[in-house]
Design a protein around this motif. Structure first.
Motif, PDB file in Angstrom:
ATOM      1  N   ASP A  89       0.799  -1.237   0.000  1.00  0.00           N
ATOM      2  CA  ASP A  89       0.000   0.000   0.000  1.00  0.00           C
ATOM      3  C   ASP A  89       0.828   1.282   0.000  1.00  0.00           C
ATOM      4  O   ASP A  89       0.280   2.365   0.166  1.00  0.00           O
ATOM      5  CB  ASP A  89      -0.980   0.053   1.182  1.00  0.00           C
ATOM      6  N   LYS A  92       3.446   0.996  -4.893  1.00  0.00           N
ATOM      7  CA  LYS A  92       4.277   0.377  -5.931  1.00  0.00           C
ATOM      8  C   LYS A  92       3.534   0.293  -7.267  1.00  0.00           C
ATOM      9  O   LYS A  92       4.059   0.705  -8.304  1.00  0.00           O
ATOM     10  CB  LYS A  92       4.708  -1.037  -5.501  1.00  0.00           C
ATOM     11  N   THR A  93       2.315  -0.232  -7.205  1.00  0.00           N
ATOM     12  CA  THR A  93       1.544  -0.419  -8.444  1.00  0.00           C
ATOM     13  C   THR A  93       1.195   0.915  -9.070  1.00  0.00           C
ATOM     14  O   THR A  93       1.300   1.099 -10.286  1.00  0.00           O
ATOM     15  CB  THR A  93       0.257  -1.206  -8.127  1.00  0.00           C
ATOM     16  N   THR A  94       0.806   1.859  -8.238  1.00  0.00           N
ATOM     17  CA  THR A  94       0.455   3.192  -8.737  1.00  0.00           C
ATOM     18  C   THR A  94       1.665   3.840  -9.394  1.00  0.00           C
ATOM     19  O   THR A  94       1.548   4.479 -10.443  1.00  0.00           O
ATOM     20  CB  THR A  94      -0.053   4.078  -7.576  1.00  0.00           C
ATOM     21  N   ASP A 189       1.860  14.304  -1.720  1.00  0.00           N
ATOM     22  CA  ASP A 189       0.686  15.178  -1.831  1.00  0.00           C
ATOM     23  C   ASP A 189      -0.174  15.124  -0.585  1.00  0.00           C
ATOM     24  O   ASP A 189      -0.993  15.994  -0.331  1.00  0.00           O
ATOM     25  CB  ASP A 189      -0.145  14.742  -3.044  1.00  0.00           C
TER      26      ASP A 189
HETATM   27  P1  GDP Z   1       1.121  -1.187  -3.477  1.00  0.00           P
HETATM   28  O1  GDP Z   1       0.465  -2.155  -2.564  1.00  0.00           O
HETATM   29  O2  GDP Z   1       2.455  -0.746  -2.954  1.00  0.00           O
HETATM   30  O3  GDP Z   1       1.184  -1.615  -4.915  1.00  0.00           O
HETATM   31  O4  GDP Z   1       0.236   0.151  -3.407  1.00  0.00           O
HETATM   32  P2  GDP Z   1      -0.810   0.732  -4.464  1.00  0.00           P
HETATM   33  O5  GDP Z   1      -0.109   1.268  -5.658  1.00  0.00           O
HETATM   34  O6  GDP Z   1      -1.878  -0.264  -4.685  1.00  0.00           O
HETATM   35  O7  GDP Z   1      -1.364   1.984  -3.665  1.00  0.00           O
HETATM   36  C1  GDP Z   1      -2.027   1.856  -2.430  1.00  0.00           C
HETATM   37  C2  GDP Z   1      -2.951   3.006  -2.223  1.00  0.00           C
HETATM   38  O8  GDP Z   1      -2.224   4.216  -2.115  1.00  0.00           O
HETATM   39  C3  GDP Z   1      -3.927   3.224  -3.388  1.00  0.00           C
HETATM   40  O9  GDP Z   1      -5.173   3.548  -2.854  1.00  0.00           O
HETATM   41  C4  GDP Z   1      -3.331   4.380  -4.152  1.00  0.00           C
HETATM   42  O10 GDP Z   1      -4.298   5.126  -4.824  1.00  0.00           O
HETATM   43  C5  GDP Z   1      -2.696   5.168  -3.036  1.00  0.00           C
HETATM   44  N1  GDP Z   1      -1.564   5.970  -3.520  1.00  0.00           N
HETATM   45  C6  GDP Z   1      -0.508   5.528  -4.233  1.00  0.00           C
HETATM   46  N2  GDP Z   1       0.330   6.536  -4.508  1.00  0.00           N
HETATM   47  C7  GDP Z   1      -0.211   7.655  -3.968  1.00  0.00           C
HETATM   48  C8  GDP Z   1       0.193   9.042  -3.916  1.00  0.00           C
HETATM   49  O11 GDP Z   1       1.234   9.445  -4.428  1.00  0.00           O
HETATM   50  N3  GDP Z   1      -0.616   9.878  -3.231  1.00  0.00           N
HETATM   51  C9  GDP Z   1      -1.758   9.464  -2.644  1.00  0.00           C
HETATM   52  N4  GDP Z   1      -2.479  10.357  -2.000  1.00  0.00           N
HETATM   53  N5  GDP Z   1      -2.168   8.197  -2.685  1.00  0.00           N
HETATM   54  C10 GDP Z   1      -1.412   7.290  -3.333  1.00  0.00           C
END
Ligand code: GDP
Length: 585
Positions: A89, A92-94, A189
């Motif tokens: 969370d 990473k994916t984002t 942000d």
């Molecule tokens: P992963 O588990 O590391 O792949 O995380 P995700 O990419 O699924 O992101 C987890 C959550 O964090 C999602 O709800 C994204 O929308 C949110 N998120 C990711 N990057 C950002 C960011 O730069 N700013 C904000 N506010 N939320 C983010």
């Protein structure tokens, strides 16, 4: 056969049998003997032994020739290959999506982005390859299979959350692989973002930001708003430049399979990352145990390509079967020899000769202790921070022994598959204090022959490490797990106490037997099975697949979801080479 060998060597059978006995082999005249033994005896008798070359050997010879023909002078800079890691969370994916979106120009081709396991982006005319399966688990699993493809790791840390357990794990995994880390301070942000606090936490882990005099590049980004992405890409290139990544695009290709599956329409489909040379349509190839001829190459937007050079991820069509991620793909001289090598590998795999060679075990290390430059690499898992710190400081004091101690990863919690993969990739032994491996970790350890040693007394762990370092590891009592059961419900029985309603998942439970209560990989209690019931009846044992009620002596705190691990202890003779003793799980 002994008789045949004797006549071929021109010696009398009794002479040969005597020679064999010298080697410790008792053989009769009609007995088959392994090639190794026969060749040793023949050598003893003054013969020069030539082994018939296998397909594999001939193939490897050719691969070496191809490699040797690649002049280092002709090597050219190649794009870095990047893996994104970090806590769940943290984005990473984002971030991977945000980076992909920087490829605006690419949309003009009208290609539709497909997930193929990797993609490339361009910045100022230079390319960067991103592996599309984020996380250090995938990274280390590939490494455990012998394929280290990542050049730079991007560690994503959410600036509003800070360093978390998987952040630490990712750092350790990247370090164990000697891969440089670029930190992306994500989610800046968010109003709660506190990048300075994160920097402080990272500095404590040895990742000191450049502006504080360290050498770790940290880039603030917002993956969600696509801010700072350009900076991040620039920094990745900068860090990659320090590694002077080069490859020679000439000659037949070598690559690594990063993803593969069976496609209903197209047959086996594999994404291959080319490492050296150039892969072309029409090339006969072998990937692990799979042969084929490249029918088509495609990029991640479904565009077909005539060829692919170093660091380029391409979808390969035309393989006869689905290879495994981590397999190397090599161009063969022709389809026929590709098929023969693949066939031979498959046969060897069947006879299990392709199993990984003996990994590091404490005994093996103890035996090798005399040699110089020995290093005992270990992964340390413990139940609580306090015991972890105690172990770390006690182990730190062993530093001046002849063997160097290298703790690759130390953390609180049960032993996981990621730990086993890290151990396997790095030749390390796993030490658990009051923790146990979960089912996946056990399976992986079995498969990769990774040694897991578990302890309940700190000084026993320290003593074993000390003894191993001094080359004096003593055999001792071995623990054998005899059964496992899941706690599905708990009941309060008046006058008896708490009884756990269990389902036996493996082996059996024995009344009066030793049992551990394991909660999320941590041993919360160690004692005996006081009562064992099937329905209303007292029973002596309950086997796999059955339900039962278990009362644990002097323990009332059993909870739903706990695992009961029944075990016994046996005295063991000194362990055979490569076989772990002491509490091997
Ligand atoms: P992963 O588990 O590391 O792949 O995380 P995700 O990419 O699924 O992101 C987890 C959550 O964090 C999602 O709800 C994204 O929308 C949110 N998120 C990711 N990057 C950002 C960011 O730069 N700013 C904000 N506010 N939320 C983010």
């Amino acid at each position: 056969m002994v008789r045949e060998l004797a006549s071929r060597l021109g010696v009398a059978v009794p002479v040969l049998i005597k020679q064999l006995m010298k080697q410790g082999v008792m053989a009769t005249i009609t007995q088959e003997i392994p090639f190794e033994v026969a060749s040793r005896v023949a050598q003893d008798l003054g013969f020069v032994v030539e082994r018939p070359k296998s397909e594999e050997e001939r193939f490897q010879e050719r691969v070496r020739q191809v490699q040797a023909a690649r002049s280092p002078q002709a090597a050219r800079p190649r794009p870095p290959v990047v893996t994104i890691m970090g806590h769940v969370d943290h984005g990473k994916t984002t971030l991977l999506d945000a980076i992909r979106k920087t490829r605006v120009a690419a949309q003009e081709y009208g290609g539709i982005t497909q997930h193929i396991g990797a993609y490339q982006v361009e910045l100022n005319g230079r390319r960067i390859t991103f592996l599309d399966t984020p996380g250090h688990e995938a990274f280390t699993a590939m490494r455990a299979r012998g394929a280290q493809v990542t050049d730079v790791a991007v560690l994503v840390v959410a600036a509003d959350d800070g360093v978390m357990p998987q952040t630490v794990e990712a750092i350790d995994h990247a370090r164990a692989a000697n891969v440089p880390i670029v930190v992306a301070l994500n989610k800046i942000d968010k109003p709660a973002a506190n990048p300075d606090r994160v920097k402080q936490q990272l500095a404590e882990l040895g990742l000191v930001p450049e502006e504080w005099g360290g050498d770790t590049v940290m880039v603030p980004v917002s993956a969600l708003r696509q801010e700072g992405i350009q900076d991040l890409l620039e920094m990745i290139l900068l860090v990659a430049d320090l590694r002077e990544l080069k490859a020679n695009p000439d000659g037949p290709a070598e690559g690594v399979v990063i993803e593969a599956q069976l496609d209903r329409g197209r047959g086996p489909v594999a994404t291959v990352l080319v490492r050296e040379g150039t892969l072309r349509v029409g090339d006969p190839v072998v990937a692990g145990t799979v042969a084929g001829r490249v029918r088509a190459l495609m990029d991640d937007q479904g565009r077909s390509l005539p060829s692919a050079g170093p660091s380029t991820p391409v979808v390969v069509l035309g393989l006869e079967d689905v290879p495994q991620p981590g397999d190397t793909l090599v161009v063969a001289p022709d389809e026929e020899s590709a098929r023969r090598v693949a066939q031979e590998r498959l046969e060897r795999l069947r006879t299990e000769q392709l199993r990984p060679t003996a990994r590091a075990t404490l005994e093996a290390l103890a035996r090798a202790g005399e040699q110089e430059a020995q290093e005992l690499r270990m992964i340390l898992k413990a139940d609580v921070q306090g015991s972890l710190e105690a172990l770390r400081s006690a182990l730190g004091k062993l530093a001046q022994e002849p063997v160097k101690l290298h703790i690759l990863h130390a953390a609180v919690g049960g032993i996981t598959e990621a730990d086993v993969n890290l151990a396997s990739a790095s030749g390390a032994v796993i030490f658990g204090f009051n923790v146990r491996p979960d089912a996946n970790a056990r399976r992986a350890a079995e498969r990769d022959r990774v040694e897991i040693r578990t302890y309940r007394v700190i000084y026993e762990l320290i003593d074993d490490v000390k003894a191993a370092m001094a080359g004096l590891l003593k055999p001792r009592v071995e623990e054998r797990v005899v059964g496992r059961a899941e706690v599905r419900r708990t009941f309060k029985v008046p006058g008896v106490g708490v009884v756990a309603g269990c389902y036996v998942t493996e082996g059996k439970l024995l009344r009066g037997g030793a049992v551990r209560v394991v909660r999320d990989g941590v041993v919360v209690f160690d004692g005996r099975i006081g009562s064992l019931k099937r329905f209303k009846d007292d029973v002596r044992e309950v086997a796999q697949g059955f339900e039962c009620g278990v009362g644990i002596e002097r323990f009332q705190d059993v909870k739903e979801g706990d695992v009961l691990e029944a075990y016994e202890t046996v005295e063991v003779a000194p362990a055979a080479p490569g076989v772990g003793a002491a509490g091997r799980a």
